[in-house]
Write an enzyme that holds these catalytic residues in place. Structure first.
Site, PDB file in Angstrom:
ATOM      1  N   SER A   1     -55.214 -32.237  36.936  1.00  0.00           N
ATOM      2  CA  SER A   1     -54.152 -32.786  36.083  1.00  0.00           C
ATOM      3  C   SER A   1     -52.863 -31.992  36.269  1.00  0.00           C
ATOM      4  CB  SER A   1     -54.581 -32.766  34.618  1.00  0.00           C
ATOM      5  OG  SER A   1     -54.780 -31.434  34.199  1.00  0.00           O
TER       6      SER A   1
ATOM      7  N   GLY B   1     -38.258 -19.963  18.397  1.00  0.00           N
ATOM      8  CA  GLY B   1     -39.602 -19.377  18.512  1.00  0.00           C
ATOM      9  C   GLY B   1     -39.681 -18.182  19.441  1.00  0.00           C
TER      10      GLY B   1
ATOM     11  N   TYR C   1     -53.289 -12.379  29.131  1.00  0.00           N
ATOM     12  CA  TYR C   1     -52.249 -12.300  30.149  1.00  0.00           C
ATOM     13  C   TYR C   1     -50.883 -12.200  29.495  1.00  0.00           C
ATOM     14  CZ  TYR C   1     -55.809 -15.085  32.718  1.00  0.00           C
ATOM     15  OH  TYR C   1     -56.946 -15.593  33.277  1.00  0.00           O
TER      16      TYR C   1
ATOM     17  N   TYR D   1     -50.804 -24.670  21.088  1.00  0.00           N
ATOM     18  CA  TYR D   1     -51.332 -24.044  22.305  1.00  0.00           C
ATOM     19  C   TYR D   1     -51.853 -22.633  21.977  1.00  0.00           C
ATOM     20  CZ  TYR D   1     -51.109 -20.958  26.308  1.00  0.00           C
ATOM     21  OH  TYR D   1     -51.402 -19.982  27.226  1.00  0.00           O
TER      22      TYR D   1
ATOM     23  N   SER E   1     -54.290 -14.971  26.247  1.00  0.00           N
ATOM     24  CA  SER E   1     -52.842 -14.860  26.423  1.00  0.00           C
ATOM     25  C   SER E   1     -52.247 -13.899  25.404  1.00  0.00           C
ATOM     26  CB  SER E   1     -52.237 -16.252  26.199  1.00  0.00           C
ATOM     27  OG  SER E   1     -50.849 -16.169  26.032  1.00  0.00           O
TER      28      SER E   1
ATOM     29  N   ASN F   1     -40.790 -22.408  32.060  1.00  0.00           N
ATOM     30  CA  ASN F   1     -40.805 -20.948  32.201  1.00  0.00           C
ATOM     31  C   ASN F   1     -39.645 -20.470  33.079  1.00  0.00           C
ATOM     32  OD1 ASN F   1     -44.210 -21.459  32.160  1.00  0.00           O
ATOM     33  ND2 ASN F   1     -43.205 -20.184  30.643  1.00  0.00           N
ATOM     34  N   LEU F   2     -39.277 -19.226  32.855  1.00  0.00           N
ATOM     35  CA  LEU F   2     -38.077 -18.686  33.505  1.00  0.00           C
ATOM     36  C   LEU F   2     -38.155 -18.713  35.036  1.00  0.00           C
ATOM     37  CD1 LEU F   2     -35.335 -17.238  33.263  1.00  0.00           C
ATOM     38  CD2 LEU F   2     -36.602 -15.084  33.193  1.00  0.00           C
TER      39      LEU F   2
ATOM     40  N   ARG G   1     -33.719 -19.769  22.348  1.00  0.00           N
ATOM     41  CA  ARG G   1     -34.736 -20.830  22.290  1.00  0.00           C
ATOM     42  C   ARG G   1     -35.560 -20.629  21.022  1.00  0.00           C
ATOM     43  NH1 ARG G   1     -38.724 -21.323  27.438  1.00  0.00           N
ATOM     44  NH2 ARG G   1     -39.459 -19.372  26.542  1.00  0.00           N
TER      45      ARG G   1
ATOM     46  N   LYS H   1     -55.924 -20.727  21.884  1.00  0.00           N
ATOM     47  CA  LYS H   1     -56.373 -19.439  22.455  1.00  0.00           C
ATOM     48  C   LYS H   1     -57.012 -18.572  21.369  1.00  0.00           C
ATOM     49  CE  LYS H   1     -54.980 -20.019  26.743  1.00  0.00           C
ATOM     50  NZ  LYS H   1     -55.980 -20.263  27.801  1.00  0.00           N
TER      51      LYS H   1
HETATM   52  N1  UFG Z   1     -35.904 -18.048  29.440  1.00  0.00           N
HETATM   53  C1  UFG Z   1     -34.584 -18.313  29.749  1.00  0.00           C
HETATM   54  N2  UFG Z   1     -34.319 -19.476  30.406  1.00  0.00           N
HETATM   55  C2  UFG Z   1     -35.280 -20.368  30.787  1.00  0.00           C
HETATM   56  C3  UFG Z   1     -36.625 -20.072  30.452  1.00  0.00           C
HETATM   57  C4  UFG Z   1     -36.898 -18.915  29.779  1.00  0.00           C
HETATM   58  O1  UFG Z   1     -33.681 -17.545  29.430  1.00  0.00           O
HETATM   59  O2  UFG Z   1     -34.950 -21.389  31.372  1.00  0.00           O
HETATM   60  C5  UFG Z   1     -36.232 -16.771  28.776  1.00  0.00           C
HETATM   61  C6  UFG Z   1     -36.963 -16.903  27.462  1.00  0.00           C
HETATM   62  O3  UFG Z   1     -36.055 -17.051  26.398  1.00  0.00           O
HETATM   63  C7  UFG Z   1     -37.747 -15.591  27.436  1.00  0.00           C
HETATM   64  C8  UFG Z   1     -38.046 -15.316  28.907  1.00  0.00           C
HETATM   65  O4  UFG Z   1     -37.119 -16.078  29.627  1.00  0.00           O
HETATM   66  O5  UFG Z   1     -36.929 -14.542  26.967  1.00  0.00           O
HETATM   67  C9  UFG Z   1     -39.448 -15.741  29.331  1.00  0.00           C
HETATM   68  O6  UFG Z   1     -39.680 -17.093  28.964  1.00  0.00           O
HETATM   69  P1  UFG Z   1     -40.893 -17.937  29.577  1.00  0.00           P
HETATM   70  O7  UFG Z   1     -40.760 -19.326  29.064  1.00  0.00           O
HETATM   71  O8  UFG Z   1     -40.939 -17.759  31.058  1.00  0.00           O
HETATM   72  O9  UFG Z   1     -42.169 -17.196  29.012  1.00  0.00           O
HETATM   73  P2  UFG Z   1     -42.576 -16.878  27.475  1.00  0.00           P
HETATM   74  O10 UFG Z   1     -42.597 -15.395  27.338  1.00  0.00           O
HETATM   75  O11 UFG Z   1     -41.760 -17.630  26.521  1.00  0.00           O
HETATM   76  O12 UFG Z   1     -44.044 -17.506  27.392  1.00  0.00           O
HETATM   77  C10 UFG Z   1     -45.039 -17.106  28.323  1.00  0.00           C
HETATM   78  C11 UFG Z   1     -45.949 -18.299  28.588  1.00  0.00           C
HETATM   79  C12 UFG Z   1     -46.722 -18.680  27.356  1.00  0.00           C
HETATM   80  C13 UFG Z   1     -47.424 -17.473  26.800  1.00  0.00           C
HETATM   81  C14 UFG Z   1     -46.483 -16.338  26.587  1.00  0.00           C
HETATM   82  C15 UFG Z   1     -47.236 -15.099  26.186  1.00  0.00           C
HETATM   83  O13 UFG Z   1     -45.202 -19.392  29.034  1.00  0.00           O
HETATM   84  O14 UFG Z   1     -47.686 -19.652  27.693  1.00  0.00           O
HETATM   85  O15 UFG Z   1     -45.758 -16.036  27.793  1.00  0.00           O
HETATM   86  O16 UFG Z   1     -46.393 -14.097  25.781  1.00  0.00           O
HETATM   87  F1  UFG Z   1     -48.009 -17.804  25.643  1.00  0.00           F
END
Ligand code: UFG
Length: 399
Positions: free
Chosen positions: A65, A360, A207, A179, A155, A229-230, A358, A183
């Site tokens: 998927s 949350g 992780y 989500y 996670s 994700n970033l 963003r 977990k």
């Molecule tokens: N960010 C940006 N621009 C983007 C995407 C993200 O500035 O386009 C920032 C976010 O604000 C954050 C950082 O990049 O500060 C990392 O964001 P991610 O979305 O890459 O990752 P997260 O830490 O938000 O979440 C990840 C996983 C989740 C997991 C979490 C555990 O995506 O599934 O880590 O801490 F639950």
């Protein structure tokens, strides 16, 4: 002396040396067969490579998927070993049981699950149904086949948001989205099952932020649509598929104002599964000497005469059959630092702009990694530059 008899201490260097030296050394694994649910996905596929290189046999189970059908063939190309794959959806209880009747598994690594935080808020029932039903079907099949050795993809999201950093494994758990709750709930299910049936040996790996790709450029992360994700987002901007990087918040209480996370190379994370598998096997060896363990357990009170309270606590911890470990680097890197590293990797400046925070998101998240270092002998080795170089190589070859 009983302290270290059941799980021998290994230094970090021992494990790193093993990992470096044992590539393609089939004899070390004694032909153990491991089932990888979600094995064609980002973390599953890299873990399959590491296990195959180490001499384990693997069977991937995937419904494709969120992964491509040619991933098993790519894994075979990297490892020069056969990689069996079963196309099965974990929510199909009968199909899962059939897989367990077909193979003789020694252990399972459970990666399968849907994982988009935002989507989970929109579709909670789908998330609870898929992730919980899938896990329960898997656990039922494992019980029925008496395969009770499990590594679970957990996670950092299981840590409640009001915990201070770094995150320790004994912090209170909680989540802010469906989500994350799946977990937390799965960790609870595994803990409850392990408490009632000591034949279960479970390692839950929490992780942090996995990025990067295999150095071959043959496997990597393939998010569908516009990435959340970033790293995948930055990679797509570098490739010219998206116009600019959105920095979500540059007014956080962090050194440069942007969010800080604990990014770990996916190959380090994959190697974390290998050392967890070896730890699991030491747990099994320990349980095979059960009569000694039980005798020792009975004498814990008297045993403390010559040992400190800390020694006793550590010994008891090692006796637990359900364990959780953080798998990160223990280091925080900001969004701006990641972008700068990616610019070095791709050799050009990338278009970027500050956007509102963003909802949350936290300012800073990183792991305390001392438990995994001490007990698993795990220490991540690859730095941010290597992560970005490998991500960029993958982006250029990705379909
Ligand atoms: N960010 C940006 N621009 C983007 C995407 C993200 O500035 O386009 C920032 C976010 O604000 C954050 C950082 O990049 O500060 C990392 O964001 P991610 O979305 O890459 O990752 P997260 O830490 O938000 O979440 C990840 C996983 C989740 C997991 C979490 C555990 O995506 O599934 O880590 O801490 F639950």
């Amino acid at each position: 002396m009983i302290e270290n008899r059941t799980i021998p201490e290994r230094s970090i260097d021992d494990n790193v040396t093993d990992l470096l030296m044992a590539n393609r050394d089939a004899s070390r694994s004694d032909n153990k067969t491991i089932l990888l649910t979600g094995g064609a996905g980002f973390i599953g596929s890299h873990t399959a490579v590491v296990l195959l290189d180490r001499g384990y046999d693997v069977v991937l189970l995937d419904n494709f998927s969120n992964s491509k059908r040619d991933v098993p063939a790519r894994i075979e190309k990297i490892t020069d070993r056969s990689c069996i794959c079963e196309e099965v959806d974990l929510t199909d209880e009968a199909a899962v049981a059939t897989v367990f009747n077909k193979y003789d598994f020694d252990a399972v690594i459970h990666f399968a699950g849907i994982k988009s935080v935002g989507e989970s808020v929109e579709k909670p029932l789908e998330y609870y149904d898929n992730n919980l039903t899938g896990t329960i079907n898997l656990l039922k099949a494992m019980n029925a086949s008496d395969v009770k050795n499990l590594i679970f993809s957990s996670s950092a999201t299981v840590y409640r948001q009001d915990n201070p950093v770094p995150y320790y494994e004994n912090y209170p758990l909680g989540a802010t989205n469906p989500y994350g709750w799946t977990k937390v709930i799965i960790e609870r299910i595994l803990t409850d099952m392990g408490a009632v049936d000591h034949a279960w040996r479970v390692i839950m790996l929490r992780y942090f932020n996995p990025i990067g790709a295999h150095e071959s450029g043959l496997i990597g992360e393939e998010p569908q649509g516009i990435p959340n994700n970033l790293l995948p987002y930055v990679a797509k901007v570098a490739a010219g598929d998206l116009p600019e990087i959105r920095i979500f918040g540059d007014d956080y209480d962090t050194p440069d104002g942007s969010g800080v996370r604990d990014y770990i190379h996916v190959m380090d994370l994959a190697e974390g599964h290998l050392v967890a598998m070896e730890y699991l096997r030491r747990m099994i060896d320990r349980d095979n000497k059960k009569e000694i363990t039980e005798k020792d357990a009975c004498s814990v009170a008297s045993l403390t005469e010559n040992s400190s309270a800390t020694d006793e606590k550590e010994r008891r911890l090692k006796d637990l059959n359900v364990r959780a470990f953080n798998i990160g680097t223990g280091k925080g890197t900001s969004v701006k630092e990641i972008i700068a590293a990616f610019e070095r990797a791709c050799g050009k400046e990338l278009s970027k702009a500050a956007y509102p925070r963003r909802p949350g998101d936290l300012a800073t998240v990183y792991a305390d990694t001392s438990l995994a270092e001490k007990e698993l002998g795990f220490k991540a080795r690859r730095g941010i530059d290597e992560m970005c170089i490998d991500s960029w190589r993958w982006q250029q070859t990705a379909r």
